[in-house]
Write a protein that holds these residues in place. Sequence first.
Motif, PDB file in Angstrom:
ATOM      1  N   ASP A  76      -4.865   1.398   5.024  1.00 16.87           N
ATOM      2  CA  ASP A  76      -4.653   1.612   3.716  1.00 16.87           C
ATOM      3  C   ASP A  76      -5.160   2.795   2.984  1.00 16.87           C
ATOM      4  OD1 ASP A  76      -3.036  -0.620   3.705  1.00 16.87           O
ATOM      5  OD2 ASP A  76      -4.496  -1.696   2.272  1.00 16.87           O
ATOM      6  N   GLU A 110      -4.100  -4.379  -5.407  1.00 21.51           N
ATOM      7  CA  GLU A 110      -3.283  -4.677  -4.431  1.00 21.51           C
ATOM      8  C   GLU A 110      -4.087  -6.024  -3.817  1.00 21.51           C
ATOM      9  OE1 GLU A 110      -2.638  -2.161  -1.031  1.00 21.51           O
ATOM     10  OE2 GLU A 110      -1.904  -3.899   0.200  1.00 21.51           O
ATOM     11  N   SER A 132       0.814  -1.134   0.090  1.00 20.80           N
ATOM     12  CA  SER A 132      -0.143   0.097  -0.078  1.00 20.80           C
ATOM     13  C   SER A 132       0.846   1.105   0.062  1.00 20.80           C
ATOM     14  CB  SER A 132      -0.885   0.037   1.109  1.00 20.80           C
ATOM     15  OG  SER A 132      -1.621  -1.064   1.121  1.00 20.80           O
TER      16      SER A 132
HETATM   17 MG   LIG Z   1      -1.947  -3.048   2.102  1.00 19.07          MG
END
Ligand SMILES: [Mg+2]
Length: 321
Positions: free
Chosen positions: A99, A148, A63
């Motif tokens: 995040d 992600e 992140s």
């Molecule tokens: Mg992350």
Amino acid sequence: MSEPTTQALLTSAMAGNRSHLARLLSQIERNSKVETQVRLALAGIPATSVVIGLTGPPGAGKSTLISALLTHATASFNKTAVLAVDPSSPFSRGALLGDRVRMQSHGLGDRVFIRSMASRGETGGLARTTATAIQVLDACDWPLIVLETLGIGQVELDVMDLASMVAVVLNPGWGDTFQANKAGLTEAGDVFVINKADKDGVEQTRADLQDSLSLLKPPLPINIFETVAVKHQGVEALWRGIEAYLKEAQKLGLLEQKRLSRRRRLLMRILQRDFDVRMHAYLTSEYGDNQILGALAGSLSIEALRADLFEYIANVDKRPR
Ligand SMILES: [Mg+2]
Ligand SMILES: Nc1nc2c(ncn2[C@@H]2O[C@H](COP(=O)(O)OP(=O)(O)OP(=O)(O)O)[C@@H](O)[C@H]2O)c(=O)[nH]1
């Protein structure tokens, strides 16, 4: 005020309404009927977005790295959407929020859209809803989608099949400490990043990685980058490396191949689900049950049962209820 219909949300999201886009993605996550409806509505729209996947062990700095890459990525593509996929939510809601906060402090405003998604514990659900979310973002004109996910197991890595290219993020010490799914991770990557390069063991990790990579035959040479994401060190060089990969992959037709296989897989899943629903209808209807009992009693051959089942499946929506 009544809730807008799925179609209204989709039309509005495609016209650029971000809050409707967010609402649509939530509905897709919650409700598989909405998901199917959206997919069918978008089935004829060609995929054009580039999807960059970032995967790697928990806490590798994915992140942070995405956040640092956003300025460069958005300069190249004008707009960037980020999908952070979390397989174990709702337990890690806190982490997801972290995040988002981390990724939202980039000052790019409307040119970035960030979204977390959970798989809700359903096997395969992760890949399915992520695929649909990507399709929606693509249709809503997000030219670059950064995905992600954790690289911890096969299901999580399957999600990476949705990407045009995959960057695997590791840390110094990877060779000794991280055994789980090591081969899977190595095979998933088109580009490798040793993040937290401010820690000891970078050279050893690079050597381990080169060892593992030497066993593979990738379509393009694989580069290894070193970054300190928290200090934005090496991030620009990584972005240039990603861009160079994309350019070469485009030339070789690899990106088009990936887009096509992404769409093919989506279509197959729609058909599979439709088939399952129809089959279930047969098996749970009084009619189907009688046919099966007939076959068991010998008054109907198995061949005839099979023909009857297929006939039913093909015409189930034309039958009176
Ligand atoms: Mg992350
Ligand atoms: N020393 C150092 N710490 C870093 C670096 N990059 C990230 N971190 C820290 O590592 C921790 C994890 O970073 P995240 O970006 O949340 O990692 P992640 O891979 O997204 O984590 P999950 O999504 O939970 O798997 C945070 O405390 C970051 O500040 C780096 O280059 N060097």
